[in-house]
Design a protein around this motif. Structure first.
Motif, PDB file in Angstrom:
ATOM      1  N   UNK A   1       0.835  -1.201   0.000  1.00 49.89           N
ATOM      2  CA  UNK A   1       0.000   0.000   0.000  1.00 49.89           C
ATOM      3  C   UNK A   1       0.871   1.253   0.000  1.00 49.89           C
ATOM      4  N   UNK A   2       0.348   2.319  -0.569  1.00 46.30           N
ATOM      5  CA  UNK A   2       0.970   3.618  -0.384  1.00 46.30           C
ATOM      6  C   UNK A   2       0.622   4.102   1.014  1.00 46.30           C
ATOM      7  N   UNK A   3       1.401   5.025   1.520  1.00 49.99           N
ATOM      8  CA  UNK A   3       1.180   5.578   2.860  1.00 49.99           C
ATOM      9  C   UNK A   3       0.826   7.043   2.697  1.00 49.99           C
ATOM     10  N   UNK A   4      -0.272   7.479   3.355  1.00 47.51           N
ATOM     11  CA  UNK A   4      -0.768   8.840   3.130  1.00 47.51           C
ATOM     12  C   UNK A   4      -0.479   9.827   4.255  1.00 47.51           C
ATOM     13  N   UNK A   5       0.148   9.365   5.334  1.00 49.14           N
ATOM     14  CA  UNK A   5       0.556  10.286   6.399  1.00 49.14           C
ATOM     15  C   UNK A   5       1.711   9.668   7.173  1.00 49.14           C
ATOM     16  N   UNK A   6       2.322  10.449   8.045  1.00 51.26           N
ATOM     17  CA  UNK A   6       3.430   9.951   8.858  1.00 51.26           C
ATOM     18  C   UNK A   6       2.973   9.462  10.232  1.00 51.26           C
ATOM     19  N   UNK A   7       1.668   9.246  10.387  1.00 54.53           N
ATOM     20  CA  UNK A   7       1.128   8.798  11.675  1.00 54.53           C
ATOM     21  C   UNK A   7       1.707   7.444  12.107  1.00 54.53           C
TER      22      UNK A   7
ATOM     23  N   UNK B   1      21.300   1.549  -6.587  1.00 54.19           N
ATOM     24  CA  UNK B   1      21.269   1.090  -5.199  1.00 54.19           C
ATOM     25  C   UNK B   1      20.178   1.862  -4.455  1.00 54.19           C
ATOM     26  N   UNK B   2      19.343   1.150  -3.715  1.00 50.62           N
ATOM     27  CA  UNK B   2      18.255   1.769  -2.951  1.00 50.62           C
ATOM     28  C   UNK B   2      18.671   2.000  -1.509  1.00 50.62           C
ATOM     29  N   UNK B   3      18.221   3.126  -0.965  1.00 48.61           N
ATOM     30  CA  UNK B   3      18.406   3.415   0.456  1.00 48.61           C
ATOM     31  C   UNK B   3      17.055   3.799   1.023  1.00 48.61           C
ATOM     32  N   UNK B   4      16.785   3.273   2.223  1.00 51.82           N
ATOM     33  CA  UNK B   4      15.492   3.534   2.852  1.00 51.82           C
ATOM     34  C   UNK B   4      15.581   3.264   4.336  1.00 51.82           C
ATOM     35  N   UNK B   5      14.602   3.777   5.055  1.00 53.01           N
ATOM     36  CA  UNK B   5      14.412   3.416   6.453  1.00 53.01           C
ATOM     37  C   UNK B   5      13.169   2.555   6.522  1.00 53.01           C
ATOM     38  N   UNK B   6      13.261   1.475   7.290  1.00 52.40           N
ATOM     39  CA  UNK B   6      12.112   0.589   7.472  1.00 52.40           C
ATOM     40  C   UNK B   6      11.619   0.718   8.898  1.00 52.40           C
ATOM     41  N   UNK B   7      10.332   0.995   9.013  1.00 48.44           N
ATOM     42  CA  UNK B   7       9.648   1.071  10.298  1.00 48.44           C
ATOM     43  C   UNK B   7       8.789  -0.176  10.430  1.00 48.44           C
ATOM     44  N   UNK B   8       8.817  -0.803  11.602  1.00 48.61           N
ATOM     45  CA  UNK B   8       7.951  -1.950  11.873  1.00 48.61           C
ATOM     46  C   UNK B   8       6.856  -1.515  12.829  1.00 48.61           C
ATOM     47  N   UNK B   9       5.605  -1.692  12.387  1.00 46.84           N
ATOM     48  CA  UNK B   9       4.453  -1.253  13.163  1.00 46.84           C
ATOM     49  C   UNK B   9       3.538  -2.447  13.430  1.00 46.84           C
TER      50      UNK B   9
ATOM     51  N   UNK C   1      16.919   8.996  -5.147  1.00 47.39           N
ATOM     52  CA  UNK C   1      16.030   9.202  -6.295  1.00 47.39           C
ATOM     53  C   UNK C   1      14.604   8.715  -6.052  1.00 47.39           C
ATOM     54  N   UNK C   2      14.372   8.030  -4.937  1.00 43.67           N
ATOM     55  CA  UNK C   2      13.023   7.581  -4.578  1.00 43.67           C
ATOM     56  C   UNK C   2      12.442   8.374  -3.408  1.00 43.67           C
ATOM     57  N   UNK C   3      13.117   9.474  -3.056  1.00 39.39           N
ATOM     58  CA  UNK C   3      12.638  10.372  -1.987  1.00 39.39           C
ATOM     59  C   UNK C   3      11.193  10.779  -2.270  1.00 39.39           C
ATOM     60  N   UNK C   4      10.369  10.758  -1.242  1.00 35.54           N
ATOM     61  CA  UNK C   4       8.961  11.125  -1.399  1.00 35.54           C
ATOM     62  C   UNK C   4       8.044   9.928  -1.519  1.00 35.54           C
TER      63      UNK C   4
END
Length: 156
Positions: free
Chosen positions: A8-14, A85-93, A108-111
């Protein structure tokens, strides 16, 4: 060894307020063939090599094999990866009996922020938090292997 997940896409930072972990991930692909991808990843202080098969028609299920390797091995393999090369932060909820993994991308995938949930069956019911947006399960452009080749910054 069959992975079943919805995306899913995420629509807020909640989601950040409910996250139990946040881990930095760097990953690349040794092979991005549609029938099989070979991924190299450094997640925190652990390396991994992963082979994924082709998704089924709905995009929810596919073969996945993963092996832990040293960070040094993963770092050496990242140097052999295809461009992107991809860079990201992963949050586990955690939510109910499941855990959402939310990836916040950089570079390049910011946003782009995407949530995944692993299931035991394709028809399994699961809670959908209010920060969850449009479902993109099976949409190939959201696969990490494709984001490495055609990043979010290039989308219109």
């Amino acid at each position: 060894m069959i992975e079943i997940e919805r995306k899913f896409l995420v629509k807020s930072e909640a989601y950040k307020a409910r996250a139990r972990t946040k881990t930095r991930i760097v990953q690349g692909f040794l092979n991005t063939d549609p029938n099989r991808t070979v991924r190299v990843r450094i997640k925190g202080d652990i390396g991994y090599i992963t082979v994924k098969g082709k998704s089924n028609d709905t995009g929810t299920s596919r073969f996945e094999w993963e092996k832990e390797i040293s960070v040094e091995e993963a770092d050496a393999l990242l140097k052999l990866c295809e461009k992107g090369i991809l860079e990201k932060s992963r949050y586990e909820i955690p939510l109910g009996d499941h855990v959402y993994e939310v990836d916040e991308f950089y570079g390049d995938n910011q946003g782009l922020t995407v949530a995944e949930i692993e299931l035991n069956s394709e028809n399994e019911l699961f809670a959908k938090p209010d920060w969850l947006g449009k479902e993109v399960t099976g949409e190939v452009k959201y696969y990490n292997s494709q984001l490495s080749k055609n990043p979010f910054i290039n989308w219109e």
